[in-house]
Design a protein around this motif. Structure first.
Motif, short mmCIF file in Angstrom:
data_model
loop_
_atom_site.label_atom_id
_atom_site.label_comp_id
_atom_site.label_asym_id
_atom_site.label_seq_id
_atom_site.Cartn_x
_atom_site.Cartn_y
_atom_site.Cartn_z
N HIS A 1 -14.80 -5.67 -10.20
CA HIS A 1 -13.45 -6.00 -9.78
C HIS A 1 -12.37 -5.58 -10.78
O HIS A 1 -11.18 -5.78 -10.52
N THR A 2 -12.78 -4.97 -11.89
CA THR A 2 -11.78 -4.43 -12.82
C THR A 2 -11.33 -3.03 -12.39
O THR A 2 -10.32 -2.54 -12.88
N TYR A 3 -12.10 -2.40 -11.50
CA TYR A 3 -11.76 -1.06 -11.05
C TYR A 3 -10.78 -1.12 -9.88
O TYR A 3 -10.80 -2.05 -9.07
N LYS A 4 -9.96 -0.10 -9.81
CA LYS A 4 -9.10 0.07 -8.63
C LYS A 4 -9.83 1.03 -7.70
O LYS A 4 -9.82 2.24 -7.89
N TRP A 5 -10.50 0.47 -6.71
CA TRP A 5 -11.33 1.28 -5.83
C TRP A 5 -10.48 2.00 -4.79
O TRP A 5 -9.48 1.47 -4.33
N PRO A 6 -10.87 3.20 -4.43
CA PRO A 6 -10.06 3.99 -3.49
C PRO A 6 -10.14 3.45 -2.06
O PRO A 6 -11.11 2.78 -1.68
N GLU A 7 -9.13 3.74 -1.29
CA GLU A 7 -9.16 3.40 0.13
C GLU A 7 -9.88 4.46 0.94
O GLU A 7 -10.27 4.21 2.09
N ALA B 1 -14.18 -16.64 -16.52
CA ALA B 1 -14.03 -16.44 -17.96
C ALA B 1 -13.96 -14.94 -18.29
O ALA B 1 -13.14 -14.51 -19.12
N ILE B 2 -14.83 -14.15 -17.66
CA ILE B 2 -14.82 -12.71 -17.91
C ILE B 2 -13.51 -12.09 -17.45
O ILE B 2 -12.89 -11.28 -18.16
N ARG B 3 -13.03 -12.48 -16.27
CA ARG B 3 -11.78 -11.93 -15.76
C ARG B 3 -10.61 -12.32 -16.64
O ARG B 3 -9.70 -11.50 -16.90
N GLN B 4 -10.59 -13.55 -17.14
CA GLN B 4 -9.49 -14.00 -18.01
C GLN B 4 -9.52 -13.29 -19.35
O GLN B 4 -8.45 -13.04 -19.95
N GLN B 5 -10.71 -12.97 -19.85
CA GLN B 5 -10.80 -12.23 -21.11
C GLN B 5 -10.15 -10.86 -20.99
O GLN B 5 -9.58 -10.34 -21.95
N SER C 1 -3.28 -12.61 -2.23
CA SER C 1 -4.34 -12.56 -3.24
C SER C 1 -4.71 -11.12 -3.58
O SER C 1 -4.62 -10.23 -2.73
N PRO C 2 -5.14 -10.85 -4.82
CA PRO C 2 -5.58 -9.51 -5.19
C PRO C 2 -6.73 -9.06 -4.30
O PRO C 2 -7.59 -9.85 -3.93
N LYS C 3 -6.74 -7.77 -3.98
CA LYS C 3 -7.76 -7.22 -3.10
C LYS C 3 -8.63 -6.21 -3.86
O LYS C 3 -8.17 -5.56 -4.80
N THR C 4 -9.88 -6.10 -3.42
CA THR C 4 -10.81 -5.16 -4.03
C THR C 4 -11.85 -4.79 -2.99
O THR C 4 -11.81 -5.26 -1.85
N TRP C 5 -12.80 -3.95 -3.37
CA TRP C 5 -13.92 -3.68 -2.48
C TRP C 5 -14.79 -4.93 -2.38
O TRP C 5 -15.22 -5.49 -3.40
N CYS C 6 -15.07 -5.36 -1.17
CA CYS C 6 -16.06 -6.41 -0.92
C CYS C 6 -17.30 -5.70 -0.36
O CYS C 6 -17.24 -5.11 0.72
N LEU C 7 -18.40 -5.77 -1.10
CA LEU C 7 -19.63 -5.13 -0.61
C LEU C 7 -20.17 -5.87 0.60
O LEU C 7 -20.94 -5.32 1.37
N ARG C 8 -19.80 -7.14 0.72
CA ARG C 8 -19.91 -7.93 1.95
C ARG C 8 -21.23 -8.65 2.17
O ARG C 8 -21.28 -9.64 2.86
#
Length: 506
Positions: free
Chosen positions: A292-298, A428-432, A360-367
């Protein structure tokens, strides 16, 4: 055997030698399923024993399996892992009615039957039996195999299996052994293919035909953004691998036919004895934080120029999934559709929750990020320890979705303490990495999406049990209801909780 006037024309296959006969037996074993009866005809020496032995060994995944002749016992049962199989030899049977005494109907209730000398009981065999005749060609071990189908989907199944064999041959895997690996809730099937020390996974995923329109002239699959062929898998796989995630390498592809040959990532599991392995679930949560740190393409462009546009996990998709609860579970329990009042309140409540996630922030959901689709690879490190599969339905949606899929694994009971630990370590990882990460908003979305997923899956598992004849999925229902109760305790879900308290079938 006699064929009905409307039956498909017989299918004839030339088998050059005994090896070709063994391969045909494997091709047939891959499509066999409970309820199937295979009626095997041929004179003495025609190859019935060779084919029967190879088919049973393929089903057992045991090349040394003892296959005694059932000539004197009439029936030789096998309790295979996939399903039981009965091997019958009717040569000594004098009256066709004796087939009832053997209990063929009971055999086919749970398993399949391979029947030699079936002409002794032709009229007593099921109408949808597959009739197969073997005849020597007179040249060495050559034979002609002829298939006759009166009823059922044998023609489609056999054609698909033979096409997969041709795909493997064309991909440089001539003569590969085929072993059933798994099927899933969709039409996809997976096999292990092997030549010597080389092994890979064959994905057999025929294009998903559009179903009937269910809303605004669109079928369910299009509204819910479900992959209609293998191209989305290829696209998501490529992008994940480019960022260093352990999706399988694609070794060969026929996207038109729906066949892929992919890297075998192994059999390691994140589960042991039916329970989650905490270290491995924690590694999966950490992988999601990295993903979720990556900006995945559309959009992802494939080598053939095809552009896969990753769909948005939009309101229509979320709502039609939630409504599976109304469409399948409610009438299954009550015997009647939900009342107009209950259905309207359900939709109103879920629409309000979707509104809450709008910003809310959006990202790829592998689902489907849960235990069946996570391959543990013990000897590797970091994210490489987790092989990723089954992501063809990926969408762009709220970040919390995949963690909710993991933390409330539909097939494995995740204790509440472990679920909370997964959320805490992810946060915790995301906040770091981002001091502005909204932990409260993420937890709210997690509660909404975990409740949504439980609601959806309750509907799906009911549908699989009732419509598709797969009652085993009902064993997961108590777990799903416990998860749902857990999620509904979040304050943001107070209104929808009132709906379940008032309207949910008890």
């Amino acid at each position: 055997m006699s064929s009905s006037p409307s039956a498909p024309a017989p299918l004839r296959i030339e088998l050059a030698d005994e090896t070709a006969t063994l391969r045909l037996a494997e091709d047939l074993a891959m499509v066999l399923r409970p309820g199937d009866a295979v009626a095997l005809q041929g004179d003495l020496g025609a190859g019935k024993t060779t084919l029967s032995r190879a088919l049973l060994r393929a089903l057992a995944d045991d090349p040394a399996l003892e296959v005694p002749s059932p000539t004197f016992t009439l029936v030789q049962p096998y309790d295979f892992k996939r399903f039981p199989v009965a091997h019958l030899d009717l040569y000594r049977m004098e009256d066709p009615d004796e087939i009832d005494e053997l209990g063929l109907d009971e055999m086919l209730d749970e398993g399949a039957a391979l029947i030699e000398w079936p002409e002794r009981a032709e009229e007593a065999l099921p109408a949808d039996s597959l009739w197969m005749t073997l005849e020597p060609t007179g040249e060495g071990d050559g034979r002609i195999a002829t298939f006759y189908v009166n009823e059922g989907d044998w023609t489609e199944r056999l054609s698909r299996s033979f096409a997969l064999r041709r795909f493997l041959d064309g991909a440089g895997w001539q003569g590969a052994s085929r072993r059933f690996l798994q099927g899933d809730a969709s039409a996809r099937r997976y096999e292990t293919v092997r030549i010597g020390e080389r092994h890979a996974i064959a994905m057999n995923a025929p294009a998903r035909p559009d179903g009937p329109p269910v809303r605004d002239g669109k079928p369910y699959s299009r509204i819910a953004h479900l992959a209609e062929d293998v191209r989305p898998f290829v696209a998501i796989d490529r992008a994940l691998r480019e960022q260093g995630f352990a999706a399988p390498e694609i070794l060969a592809a026929d996207c038109e036919a729906g066949f892929l040959l992919i890297e075998d990532l192994g059999r390691g599991s994140v589960v042991a004895e039916g329970a989650p392995i905490e270290e491995r679930y924690q590694a999966a949560a950490a992988l999601l934080a990295d993903l979720h740190t990556y900006k995945w393409p559309e959009e992802v462009t494939l080598e053939d120029g095809f552009i896969h546009r990753v769909p948005a996990y939009d309101r229509d998709a979320l709502m039609i999934e939630a409504e599976l609860y109304l469409d399948w579970f409610v009438p299954d329990v009550t015997g009647a559709p939900a009342s107009d009042e209950a259905a309207a309140a359900f939709r109103e409540g879920w629409n309000r929750l979707i509104d809450l996630m709008e910003g809310s922030p959006k990202t790829w959901c592998l689902r489907d990020f849960h235990s069946p689709n996570l391959i543990w690879r013990e000897n590797l490190t970091g994210n490489a320890r987790l092989g990723l599969i089954d992501f063809q339905d990926a969408v762009i949606g709220p970040e919390a979705y995949d963690l909710a899929s993991l933390g409330q694994d539909a097939r494995v009971t995740v204790p509440e303490a472990l679920e909370e630990a997964l959320i805490a370590s992810y946060v915790a990882i995301r906040q770091q990495r981002n001091a502005n990460f909204d932990a409260d908003g993420f937890r709210r979305d997690y509660a909404i999406l975990s409740a949504h997923r439980a609601t959806k899956v309750i509907g799906i598992f009911t549908r699989l049990a009732r419509r598709d004849g797969k009652p085993g999925y009902l064993a997961h229902m108590p777990r799903l209801f416990a998860y749902l109760k857990r999620s509904l305790s979040h304050p943001a879900l107070a209104d929808i909780k009132l709906w379940y308290d008032r309207f949910a079938p008890k």
